[in-house]
Design a protein around this motif. Structure first.
Motif, PDB file in Angstrom:
ATOM      1  N   GLY A  64       0.791  -1.218  -0.029  1.00  0.00           N
ATOM      2  CA  GLY A  64       0.011   0.058  -0.023  1.00  0.00           C
ATOM      3  C   GLY A  64       0.786   1.235  -0.098  1.00  0.00           C
ATOM      4  O   GLY A  64       0.044   2.259   0.074  1.00  0.00           O
ATOM      5  N   THR A  65       2.033   1.085  -0.392  1.00  0.00           N
ATOM      6  CA  THR A  65       2.956   2.633  -0.351  1.00  0.00           C
ATOM      7  C   THR A  65       2.457   3.534  -1.184  1.00  0.00           C
ATOM      8  O   THR A  65       2.606   4.641  -0.775  1.00  0.00           O
ATOM      9  N   THR A  66       2.257   2.894  -2.623  1.00  0.00           N
ATOM     10  CA  THR A  66       1.626   4.078  -3.511  1.00  0.00           C
ATOM     11  C   THR A  66       0.532   4.825  -2.780  1.00  0.00           C
ATOM     12  O   THR A  66       0.377   6.144  -2.970  1.00  0.00           O
ATOM     13  N   LEU A  67      -0.539   4.220  -2.149  1.00  0.00           N
ATOM     14  CA  LEU A  67      -1.755   4.718  -1.713  1.00  0.00           C
ATOM     15  C   LEU A  67      -1.429   5.586  -0.604  1.00  0.00           C
ATOM     16  O   LEU A  67      -1.916   6.963  -0.351  1.00  0.00           O
ATOM     17  N   LEU A  68      -0.656   5.226   0.169  1.00  0.00           N
ATOM     18  CA  LEU A  68      -0.087   5.977   1.586  1.00  0.00           C
ATOM     19  C   LEU A  68       0.548   7.258   0.872  1.00  0.00           C
ATOM     20  O   LEU A  68       0.273   8.412   1.242  1.00  0.00           O
ATOM     21  N   ALA A  69       1.288   7.109  -0.024  1.00  0.00           N
ATOM     22  CA  ALA A  69       2.029   8.320  -0.635  1.00  0.00           C
ATOM     23  C   ALA A  69       1.068   9.227  -1.324  1.00  0.00           C
ATOM     24  O   ALA A  69       1.261  10.542  -0.891  1.00  0.00           O
ATOM     25  N   ALA A  70       0.258   8.677  -1.970  1.00  0.00           N
ATOM     26  CA  ALA A  70      -0.825   9.734  -2.651  1.00  0.00           C
ATOM     27  C   ALA A  70      -1.512  10.361  -1.746  1.00  0.00           C
ATOM     28  O   ALA A  70      -1.736  11.597  -1.699  1.00  0.00           O
ATOM     29  N   ASP A  71      -1.881   9.643  -0.508  1.00  0.00           N
ATOM     30  CA  ASP A  71      -2.657  10.501   0.517  1.00  0.00           C
ATOM     31  C   ASP A  71      -2.064  11.301   1.013  1.00  0.00           C
ATOM     32  O   ASP A  71      -2.332  12.768   1.540  1.00  0.00           O
ATOM     33  N   LEU A  72      -0.697  11.261   1.573  1.00  0.00           N
ATOM     34  CA  LEU A  72       0.106  12.230   2.050  1.00  0.00           C
ATOM     35  C   LEU A  72       0.330  13.362   1.019  1.00  0.00           C
ATOM     36  O   LEU A  72       0.758  14.441   1.686  1.00  0.00           O
ATOM     37  N   GLU A  73       0.385  13.169   0.018  1.00  0.00           N
ATOM     38  CA  GLU A  73       0.652  14.222  -1.053  1.00  0.00           C
ATOM     39  C   GLU A  73      -0.653  14.846  -1.704  1.00  0.00           C
ATOM     40  O   GLU A  73      -0.403  15.725  -2.481  1.00  0.00           O
ATOM     41  N   GLY A  74      -1.599  14.753  -1.106  1.00  0.00           N
ATOM     42  CA  GLY A  74      -3.089  15.091  -1.450  1.00  0.00           C
ATOM     43  C   GLY A  74      -3.692  14.616  -2.769  1.00  0.00           C
ATOM     44  O   GLY A  74      -4.551  15.463  -3.270  1.00  0.00           O
ATOM     45  N   TYR A  75      -3.599  13.538  -2.922  1.00  0.00           N
ATOM     46  CA  TYR A  75      -4.204  12.630  -4.002  1.00  0.00           C
ATOM     47  C   TYR A  75      -5.413  11.602  -3.499  1.00  0.00           C
ATOM     48  O   TYR A  75      -5.179  11.337  -2.430  1.00  0.00           O
ATOM     49  N   ASP A  76      -6.248  11.481  -4.454  1.00  0.00           N
ATOM     50  CA  ASP A  76      -7.051  10.153  -4.004  1.00  0.00           C
ATOM     51  C   ASP A  76      -6.438   9.203  -4.798  1.00  0.00           C
ATOM     52  O   ASP A  76      -5.399   9.221  -5.595  1.00  0.00           O
ATOM     53  N   ALA A  77      -6.559   7.900  -4.200  1.00  0.00           N
ATOM     54  CA  ALA A  77      -5.838   6.666  -4.766  1.00  0.00           C
ATOM     55  C   ALA A  77      -6.684   5.392  -4.558  1.00  0.00           C
ATOM     56  O   ALA A  77      -7.510   5.278  -3.592  1.00  0.00           O
ATOM     57  N   ILE A  78      -6.701   4.468  -5.479  1.00  0.00           N
ATOM     58  CA  ILE A  78      -7.395   3.293  -5.477  1.00  0.00           C
ATOM     59  C   ILE A  78      -6.333   2.108  -5.763  1.00  0.00           C
ATOM     60  O   ILE A  78      -5.529   2.233  -6.623  1.00  0.00           O
ATOM     61  N   GLY A  79      -6.248   1.082  -5.067  1.00  0.00           N
ATOM     62  CA  GLY A  79      -5.242   0.090  -5.202  1.00  0.00           C
ATOM     63  C   GLY A  79      -6.189  -1.402  -5.024  1.00  0.00           C
ATOM     64  O   GLY A  79      -6.831  -1.675  -4.242  1.00  0.00           O
ATOM     65  N   PHE A  80      -5.417  -2.323  -5.838  1.00  0.00           N
ATOM     66  CA  PHE A  80      -6.029  -3.918  -5.650  1.00  0.00           C
ATOM     67  C   PHE A  80      -4.775  -4.750  -5.166  1.00  0.00           C
ATOM     68  O   PHE A  80      -3.594  -4.413  -5.773  1.00  0.00           O
ATOM     69  N   GLU A  81      -5.170  -5.905  -4.477  1.00  0.00           N
ATOM     70  CA  GLU A  81      -4.133  -6.727  -4.169  1.00  0.00           C
ATOM     71  C   GLU A  81      -4.884  -7.973  -4.247  1.00  0.00           C
ATOM     72  O   GLU A  81      -5.909  -8.312  -3.576  1.00  0.00           O
ATOM     73  N   LEU A  82      -3.885  -9.138  -4.871  1.00  0.00           N
ATOM     74  CA  LEU A  82      -4.734 -10.501  -4.865  1.00  0.00           C
ATOM     75  C   LEU A  82      -4.633 -11.218  -3.711  1.00  0.00           C
ATOM     76  O   LEU A  82      -5.290 -11.911  -3.286  1.00  0.00           O
ATOM     77  N   HIS A  83      -3.513 -11.263  -3.002  1.00  0.00           N
ATOM     78  CA  HIS A  83      -3.094 -11.959  -1.840  1.00  0.00           C
ATOM     79  C   HIS A  83      -3.555 -11.571  -0.511  1.00  0.00           C
ATOM     80  O   HIS A  83      -3.518 -10.337  -0.187  1.00  0.00           O
ATOM     81  N   GLU A  84      -4.688 -12.269   0.209  1.00  0.00           N
ATOM     82  CA  GLU A  84      -5.399 -11.869   1.272  1.00  0.00           C
ATOM     83  C   GLU A  84      -4.498 -11.273   2.298  1.00  0.00           C
ATOM     84  O   GLU A  84      -4.934 -10.444   2.866  1.00  0.00           O
ATOM     85  N   ALA A  85      -3.518 -12.098   2.766  1.00  0.00           N
ATOM     86  CA  ALA A  85      -2.584 -11.466   3.967  1.00  0.00           C
ATOM     87  C   ALA A  85      -1.817 -10.488   3.709  1.00  0.00           C
ATOM     88  O   ALA A  85      -1.863  -9.730   4.412  1.00  0.00           O
ATOM     89  N   ILE A  86      -1.462 -10.186   2.397  1.00  0.00           N
ATOM     90  CA  ILE A  86      -0.697  -8.941   1.980  1.00  0.00           C
ATOM     91  C   ILE A  86      -1.849  -8.024   2.158  1.00  0.00           C
ATOM     92  O   ILE A  86      -1.572  -6.887   2.514  1.00  0.00           O
ATOM     93  N   PHE A  87      -3.144  -8.284   1.583  1.00  0.00           N
ATOM     94  CA  PHE A  87      -4.159  -7.197   1.405  1.00  0.00           C
ATOM     95  C   PHE A  87      -4.579  -6.715   3.106  1.00  0.00           C
ATOM     96  O   PHE A  87      -4.536  -5.495   3.284  1.00  0.00           O
ATOM     97  N   ARG A  88      -4.539  -7.543   3.881  1.00  0.00           N
ATOM     98  CA  ARG A  88      -5.030  -7.375   5.252  1.00  0.00           C
ATOM     99  C   ARG A  88      -3.793  -6.520   5.885  1.00  0.00           C
ATOM    100  O   ARG A  88      -4.137  -5.435   6.741  1.00  0.00           O
ATOM    101  N   SER A  89      -2.571  -6.828   5.625  1.00  0.00           N
ATOM    102  CA  SER A  89      -1.452  -5.988   6.239  1.00  0.00           C
ATOM    103  C   SER A  89      -1.534  -4.672   5.815  1.00  0.00           C
ATOM    104  O   SER A  89      -1.292  -3.781   6.440  1.00  0.00           O
ATOM    105  N   ALA A  90      -1.792  -4.374   4.335  1.00  0.00           N
ATOM    106  CA  ALA A  90      -1.908  -2.995   3.790  1.00  0.00           C
ATOM    107  C   ALA A  90      -3.152  -2.465   4.373  1.00  0.00           C
ATOM    108  O   ALA A  90      -2.872  -1.048   4.706  1.00  0.00           O
ATOM    109  N   GLN A  91      -4.164  -2.866   4.794  1.00  0.00           N
ATOM    110  CA  GLN A  91      -5.336  -2.345   5.427  1.00  0.00           C
ATOM    111  C   GLN A  91      -4.928  -1.657   6.396  1.00  0.00           C
ATOM    112  O   GLN A  91      -5.012  -0.605   7.156  1.00  0.00           O
ATOM    113  N   GLU A  92      -4.213  -2.584   7.351  1.00  0.00           N
ATOM    114  CA  GLU A  92      -3.773  -2.323   8.743  1.00  0.00           C
ATOM    115  C   GLU A  92      -2.663  -1.150   8.753  1.00  0.00           C
ATOM    116  O   GLU A  92      -2.881  -0.163   9.543  1.00  0.00           O
TER     117      GLU A  92
END
Length: 239
Positions: free
Chosen positions: A205-233
């Motif tokens: 989720g680094t791109t999404l976090l960077a986008a948020d910090l720089e003032g952008y909207d962002a959407i991201g997709f992740e296939l692997h459930e464990a990695i997705f949950r970690s990114a959510q946290e």
């Protein structure tokens, strides 16, 4: 600022999205499907290819999509980049990480998908595995382009062609191939101010976090459930 995350295959999600859901930039770090010179090496676990953990004790989950041959990888990326371009505004941009092995294929795929290839920046990691008698492989490439013409009057600064930033370490790491937050904060600035950024392979989720910090909207997709949950946290902790 809206940050949205979805679990599933990037191609499936993109193909089901409404046609009027448009992005201003696609910034992503897809599985490289490389990291070795032989079929057995390519098919190895990602923790074997991309980390120093060779005995199965890597604390970060292995991820999908990195054991494909070049043709399979090219086919997948063509479909994803085509769907992504069809949902990117005219003049929107793409920036995609890739290693030296896949750079020729990636540049072809980007253009097959209809993007106008405009160049290649580099991330200088500074450190890498030592290779006696060889040049150090301390950089990763960032292929970039646009969806058609790129207006010269976009309110976007002149960005460097080489980004020098140390790799992620310590408590900050959540993913085997995680990109540094400071690096991604610089790269997302290629998008027009206030725009919406898509990352179809969001990983930690680094791109999404960077986008948020720089003032952008962002959407991201992740296939692997464990990695997705970690990114959510991670996103929840930092936003």
């Amino acid at each position: 600022i809206m940050i949205q995350m979805m679990q599933g295959h990037a191609l499936t999600i993109l193909s089901e999205m409404p046609r009027d859901y448009l992005f201003d930039a696609v910034i992503t770090d897809p599985p490289y499907a490389s990291g070795a010179a032989t079929l057995s090496g390519i098919s190895a676990k990602t923790s074997t290819k991309y980390t120093s953990s060779k005995r199965g004790n890597c604390p970060y989950p292995d991820f999908e999509g990195d054991a494909m041959d070049k043709r399979s990888w090219a086919n997948l990326m063509l479909q994803v980049l085509l769907e992504a371009r069809m949902r990117t505004r005219p003049g929107g941009v793409i920036a995609m990480f890739v290693d030296w092995r896949q750079t020729p294929v990636a540049s072809d795929v980007m253009q097959w998908a209809g993007w106008t290839w405009r160049g290649m920046a580099q991330w200088d990691k500074g450190n890498c595995r030592p290779q006696k008698g060889r040049f150090r492989q301390q950089t990763e490439n960032i292929l970039w382009g646009s969806n058609g013409a790129l207006p010269v009057d976009r309110p976007v600064p002149c960005l460097p062609g080489v980004f020098t930033c140390p790799n992620v370490s310590g408590k900050e790491r959540r993913h085997q191939t995680q990109k540094p937050l400071e690096l991604m904060r610089q790269i997302v600035r290629i998008c027009v101010p206030g725009g919406c950024i898509l990352d179809p392979f969001m990983g930690s989720g680094t791109t999404l976090l960077a986008a948020d910090l720089e003032g952008y909207d962002a959407i991201g997709f992740e296939l692997h459930e464990a990695i997705f949950r970690s990114a959510q946290e991670r996103i929840k902790e930092r936003t």
